[in-house]
Enzyme design. Sequence first.
Site, PDB file in Angstrom:
ATOM      1  N   LYS A   1       0.807  -1.234   0.000  1.00 47.45           N
ATOM      2  CA  LYS A   1       0.000   0.000   0.000  1.00 47.45           C
ATOM      3  C   LYS A   1       0.838   1.281   0.000  1.00 47.45           C
ATOM      4  O   LYS A   1       0.462   2.261  -0.630  1.00 47.45           O
ATOM      5  CB  LYS A   1      -0.930   0.021   1.217  1.00 47.45           C
ATOM      6  CG  LYS A   1      -2.110  -0.927   1.135  1.00 47.45           C
ATOM      7  CD  LYS A   1      -2.982  -0.713   2.360  1.00 47.45           C
ATOM      8  CE  LYS A   1      -4.215  -1.576   2.350  1.00 47.45           C
ATOM      9  NZ  LYS A   1      -5.150  -1.190   3.415  1.00 47.45           N
TER      10      LYS A   1
ATOM     11  N   ASP B   1     -10.305   3.288   2.390  1.00 43.75           N
ATOM     12  CA  ASP B   1     -10.484   2.748   3.754  1.00 43.75           C
ATOM     13  C   ASP B   1     -11.242   3.727   4.655  1.00 43.75           C
ATOM     14  O   ASP B   1     -12.046   3.306   5.493  1.00 43.75           O
ATOM     15  CB  ASP B   1      -9.132   2.418   4.386  1.00 43.75           C
ATOM     16  CG  ASP B   1      -8.520   1.151   3.803  1.00 43.75           C
ATOM     17  OD1 ASP B   1      -9.277   0.286   3.340  1.00 43.75           O
ATOM     18  OD2 ASP B   1      -7.282   1.039   3.814  1.00 43.75           O
TER      19      ASP B   1
END
Length: 281
Positions: free
Chosen positions: A71, A108
């Site tokens: 990520k 997220d």
Amino acid sequence: MILSGKARLAGVIGWPVGHSRSPRLHGHWLDHYGIDGAYVPLPVQPGHFQAVLRVLPQMGFVGANVTVPHKEAALALVDHVEPLARRIGAVNTLVVRADGSLEGRNTDAFGFIENLRQQPAGFRAAAGPAVVLGAGGAARAVVAALIDDGVPSLRLINRTTERAVELAHQLGGQTRIEVVDWQERTAALAGAALLVNTTTLGMVGQPPLPLDLAELPVDAVVTDIVYAPLQTDLLQQARHRGNVAVDGLGMLLHQGRPGFAAWFGVMPEVTDALRSFVGGA
Ligand code: ATR
């Protein structure tokens, strides 16, 4: 599922990736909406990540999710970074633009807040102070989400205090973030409207989160981003004393929605059937 030669392709890049529930999640939506597309697991070692990222548009992919351990690397490698992803310091969603360049987003924070909003009583971060446990990647997304939803103040508590100090410094801005020592976590719950566990404690194979909820108001919402198991010790304790307890599976399901919409053209819904299909994996 019947794929044509024009099927849209997406997937999840991780190492390892075998545990990821995203193929089930997106596969369910593709079936449900009858979309000519596929979403596949893409096991990619860290040493190969950059090469894979470059070739993804060339192979006709419309995008991908990015998970552990890629990520942060994705943030540095994509052609365009959405401001929220830059603030969080991680990219979990790649979108291939019409010109073949790669855009990096982070969904997220959306997943976290949307999951809380879907609860019967609704949720507004502006309702009162929040307590966040942890200062890793997940905490960064949660803190950004709470700030953007208007949380009046935030207490950040991490075993390694310096990480919390750094996170508060990087994300705080106009919002007051008070860093509290791990040893003081019990007292820090007084007056909170929301308690979030973003640590890995409580996850399968980890010890439970050691936390006494005595000081937490009974009208506070408690949520855990751990979703395996679904009912963590923290959530059970919270429910037992009358708090609304929200499990972490919803965050996983909701974070997938913006990516699916960008790749396949439909903003998908989170339903009970989806929850049991993905949660039962
Ligand atoms: P993620 O990106 O999923 O948030 P991470 O960056 O590894 O993962 O963060 C894990 C979080 O769980 C951290 O806040 C970590 O605390 P430290 O910063 O002190 O490492 C927390 N954590 C993990 N194991 C813990 C333990 N045994 N006790 C307390 N906190 C723990």
